[in-house]
Scaffold this active site. Structure first.
Site, PDB file in Angstrom:
ATOM      1  N   SER A   8     -13.063 -15.794  -9.342  1.00  0.00           N
ATOM      2  CA  SER A   8     -12.637 -14.517  -8.761  1.00  0.00           C
ATOM      3  C   SER A   8     -13.783 -13.504  -8.632  1.00  0.00           C
ATOM      4  O   SER A   8     -13.540 -12.353  -8.318  1.00  0.00           O
ATOM      5  CB  SER A   8     -11.529 -13.885  -9.626  1.00  0.00           C
ATOM      6  OG  SER A   8     -10.491 -14.808  -9.817  1.00  0.00           O
ATOM      7  N   HIS A  64       0.848  -1.202   0.000  1.00  0.00           N
ATOM      8  CA  HIS A  64       0.000   0.000   0.000  1.00  0.00           C
ATOM      9  C   HIS A  64       0.883   1.252   0.000  1.00  0.00           C
ATOM     10  O   HIS A  64       0.395   2.355   0.267  1.00  0.00           O
ATOM     11  CB  HIS A  64      -0.896   0.034   1.241  1.00  0.00           C
ATOM     12  CG  HIS A  64      -1.885  -1.093   1.335  1.00  0.00           C
ATOM     13  ND1 HIS A  64      -2.678  -1.487   0.285  1.00  0.00           N
ATOM     14  CD2 HIS A  64      -2.231  -1.907   2.375  1.00  0.00           C
ATOM     15  CE1 HIS A  64      -3.461  -2.487   0.676  1.00  0.00           C
ATOM     16  NE2 HIS A  64      -3.198  -2.760   1.932  1.00  0.00           N
ATOM     17  N   ARG A  90     -16.974  -7.618   1.881  1.00  0.00           N
ATOM     18  CA  ARG A  90     -18.182  -7.078   2.515  1.00  0.00           C
ATOM     19  C   ARG A  90     -19.338  -6.973   1.537  1.00  0.00           C
ATOM     20  O   ARG A  90     -20.387  -7.567   1.720  1.00  0.00           O
ATOM     21  CB  ARG A  90     -17.828  -5.696   3.108  1.00  0.00           C
ATOM     22  CG  ARG A  90     -18.943  -4.998   3.846  1.00  0.00           C
ATOM     23  CD  ARG A  90     -18.509  -3.590   4.211  1.00  0.00           C
ATOM     24  NE  ARG A  90     -18.284  -2.779   3.017  1.00  0.00           N
ATOM     25  CZ  ARG A  90     -19.190  -1.979   2.458  1.00  0.00           C
ATOM     26  NH1 ARG A  90     -20.376  -1.853   3.000  1.00  0.00           N
ATOM     27  NH2 ARG A  90     -18.896  -1.278   1.371  1.00  0.00           N
ATOM     28  N   TYR A 107     -10.500  -0.964 -10.345  1.00  0.00           N
ATOM     29  CA  TYR A 107     -11.461  -1.865  -9.683  1.00  0.00           C
ATOM     30  C   TYR A 107     -12.751  -1.917 -10.496  1.00  0.00           C
ATOM     31  O   TYR A 107     -13.299  -2.989 -10.762  1.00  0.00           O
ATOM     32  CB  TYR A 107     -11.719  -1.317  -8.280  1.00  0.00           C
ATOM     33  CG  TYR A 107     -12.780  -2.031  -7.474  1.00  0.00           C
ATOM     34  CD1 TYR A 107     -12.423  -2.950  -6.486  1.00  0.00           C
ATOM     35  CD2 TYR A 107     -14.146  -1.769  -7.654  1.00  0.00           C
ATOM     36  CE1 TYR A 107     -13.390  -3.599  -5.726  1.00  0.00           C
ATOM     37  CE2 TYR A 107     -15.113  -2.415  -6.906  1.00  0.00           C
ATOM     38  CZ  TYR A 107     -14.733  -3.321  -5.943  1.00  0.00           C
ATOM     39  OH  TYR A 107     -15.694  -3.960  -5.190  1.00  0.00           O
TER      40      TYR A 107
HETATM   41  N1  LIG Z   1     -13.940 -10.377  -6.133  1.00  0.00           N
HETATM   42  C1  LIG Z   1     -14.250  -9.147  -5.753  1.00  0.00           C
HETATM   43  N2  LIG Z   1     -15.112  -8.390  -6.467  1.00  0.00           N
HETATM   44  C2  LIG Z   1     -15.439  -7.147  -6.082  1.00  0.00           C
HETATM   45  N3  LIG Z   1     -14.961  -6.550  -4.956  1.00  0.00           N
HETATM   46  C3  LIG Z   1     -14.102  -7.259  -4.216  1.00  0.00           C
HETATM   47  C4  LIG Z   1     -13.694  -8.564  -4.569  1.00  0.00           C
HETATM   48  N4  LIG Z   1     -12.822  -9.001  -3.631  1.00  0.00           N
HETATM   49  C5  LIG Z   1     -12.700  -8.009  -2.732  1.00  0.00           C
HETATM   50  N5  LIG Z   1     -13.464  -6.960  -3.064  1.00  0.00           N
HETATM   51  C6  LIG Z   1     -13.676  -5.724  -2.316  1.00  0.00           C
HETATM   52  O1  LIG Z   1     -12.451  -5.023  -2.088  1.00  0.00           O
HETATM   53  C7  LIG Z   1     -12.551  -4.290  -0.854  1.00  0.00           C
HETATM   54  C8  LIG Z   1     -11.415  -4.692   0.066  1.00  0.00           C
HETATM   55  O2  LIG Z   1     -10.244  -4.124  -0.474  1.00  0.00           O
HETATM   56  P1  LIG Z   1      -8.788  -4.664  -0.099  1.00  0.00           P
HETATM   57  O3  LIG Z   1      -8.696  -6.105  -0.362  1.00  0.00           O
HETATM   58  O4  LIG Z   1      -7.811  -3.776  -0.789  1.00  0.00           O
HETATM   59  O5  LIG Z   1      -8.754  -4.412   1.482  1.00  0.00           O
HETATM   60  S1  LIG Z   1      -7.450  -4.251   2.389  1.00  0.00           S
HETATM   61  O6  LIG Z   1      -6.929  -2.892   2.198  1.00  0.00           O
HETATM   62  O7  LIG Z   1      -6.479  -5.259   2.006  1.00  0.00           O
HETATM   63  O8  LIG Z   1      -7.956  -4.444   3.776  1.00  0.00           O
HETATM   64  C9  LIG Z   1     -13.919  -4.656  -0.259  1.00  0.00           C
HETATM   65  O9  LIG Z   1     -14.853  -3.674  -0.691  1.00  0.00           O
HETATM   66  P2  LIG Z   1     -16.232  -3.367   0.044  1.00  0.00           P
HETATM   67  O10 LIG Z   1     -17.094  -4.576  -0.109  1.00  0.00           O
HETATM   68  O11 LIG Z   1     -16.807  -2.188  -0.680  1.00  0.00           O
HETATM   69  O12 LIG Z   1     -15.928  -3.059   1.469  1.00  0.00           O
HETATM   70  C10 LIG Z   1     -14.158  -6.002  -0.911  1.00  0.00           C
HETATM   71  O13 LIG Z   1     -15.495  -6.435  -0.911  1.00  0.00           O
END
Ligand SMILES: Nc1ncnc2c1ncn2[C@@H]1O[C@H](COP(=O)(O)OS(=O)(=O)O)[C@@H](OP(=O)(O)O)[C@H]1O
Length: 303
Positions: free
Chosen positions: A237, A118, A259, A203
């Site tokens: 994925s 990060h 989440r 994203y």
């Molecule tokens: N497969 C897939 N598809 C869509 N979105 C996804 C996916 N995997 C992880 N996420 C979403 O990514 C958010 C978490 O980000 P990070 O993994 O960077 O978190 S961290 O910084 O490592 O704690 C978190 O976002 P939010 O749901 O909005 O909280 C995750 O749900």
């Protein structure tokens, strides 16, 4: 699937430390940026300066909550598909998190090593650039990033909570959150958007067309896969697929980390004033830049 047991142990340890840490004592500042005391130390940062990157290291850079675990999963699956071997995460994959001996142990890991981070561009160890490791940079719109960050703090029982969304928003805008300001991170990385060995992905683009994103990631890292393999990895994925396995892959924190996985959840929390403040900040920091255009702010962040 990658073996994540070390990964889960590390997260559980950090959560255990978090239990005893109040929000007011969660951060320490290193070279001007706040980091969580539960995951980072000044000594590890000093040791990181001497980290020796390899030319075939895979660097995955992103601001927190932009989807780093998603990207990590996709890249691990690509490696498994190409090597036909089980891919292990023998360390917590975030480069700057861990104990002092981590970088010594990493010397023994087989290539390709995945280095998630990060860190702002100018805080990365210089050997990454010297040895021309490829860097994939993942961005997410700042409003959903902030909302995801807030929920992570306030939903996970062991992580210190903010008194309200309004309080978190203020700290986010001032860059007083883990890994500092989203906007500083973005401006810092934007300077390198056209560098050789650097690729930016979004994203939201992954959400809209995951198979196309997986294909682009594979091509960037020179992984040769069939269309069928790309489809299989994409199917594994999706948010639903990853959330369903989240306890197995990430332990107790899994369902909180995976989440909601949507575009536009910011609409449920941002007030009109907060929208205007972030729109202004975006204008001040990113409008007119390459990254500013790539983020498609008008599509994803306007009411
Ligand atoms: N497969 C897939 N598809 C869509 N979105 C996804 C996916 N995997 C992880 N996420 C979403 O990514 C958010 C978490 O980000 P990070 O993994 O960077 O978190 S961290 O910084 O490592 O704690 C978190 O976002 P939010 O749901 O909005 O909280 C995750 O749900």
């Amino acid at each position: 699937m990658a073996d994540n047991s070390k990964f889960i142990d590390y997260i559980d340890e950090a959560l255990e430390k978090s239990k005893e840490t109040e929000l007011s004592r969660l951060f320490f500042t290193y070279q001007g940026i706040p980091y969580p005391v539960t995951m980072c130390t000044a000594e590890t940062f000093q040791a990181l300066d001497t980290f020796e990157a390899r030319s075939d290291d895979i660097v995955l850079a992103s601001y927190p909550k932009c989807g780093s675990n998603w990207l990590l999963h996709i890249v691990s699956e690509l490696i498994i598909a190409v090597s036909k071997k089980k891919h292990e995460h023998p360390e917590f994959p975030v480069l700057e998190c861990g104990d002092l001996e981590k970088y010594q142990r990493m010397k023994k890991f087989p290539s390709p090593r995945i280095l998630a981070t990060h860190l702002h561009y100018d805080k990365l160890p210089k050997s990454i650039f010297k040895n021309n490791a490829k860097i994939l940079v993942l961005f997410r719109n700042p409003k959903d990033t902030a909302v995801s960050f807030f929920h992570f703090h306030n939903d996970v029982p062991d992580i210190p909570s903010y008194s309200s969304w309004d309080e978190f928003f203020r700290q986010f805008m001032e860059g007083q959150v883990s890994w500092g300001s989203y906007f500083d991170f973005a401006m810092n990385w934007n300077k390198h958007i056209d560098d050789a060995n650097v690729k930016f992905i979004l994203y939201e683009d992954l959400k809209v067309n995951l198979a196309s994103g997986v294909k682009q990631i594979a091509e960037f890292f020179d992984f040769s896969l069939t269309g069928e393999q790309i489809e299989t990895i994409s199917a594994q994925s999706t948010f639903q697929a990853m959330r369903a396995r989240s306890q197995e892959t990430h332990g107790a924190v899994g369902p909180f980390l995976f989440r909601k996985g949507e575009i536009g959840d910011w609409r449920n929390l941002f007030s009109e004033t907060q929208n205007q403040e972030m729109d202004e900040k975006f204008k001040e920091c990113l409008v007119g830049t390459c990254l500013g255009a790539k983020l498609k702010y008008d599509s994803y962040c306007q009411t």
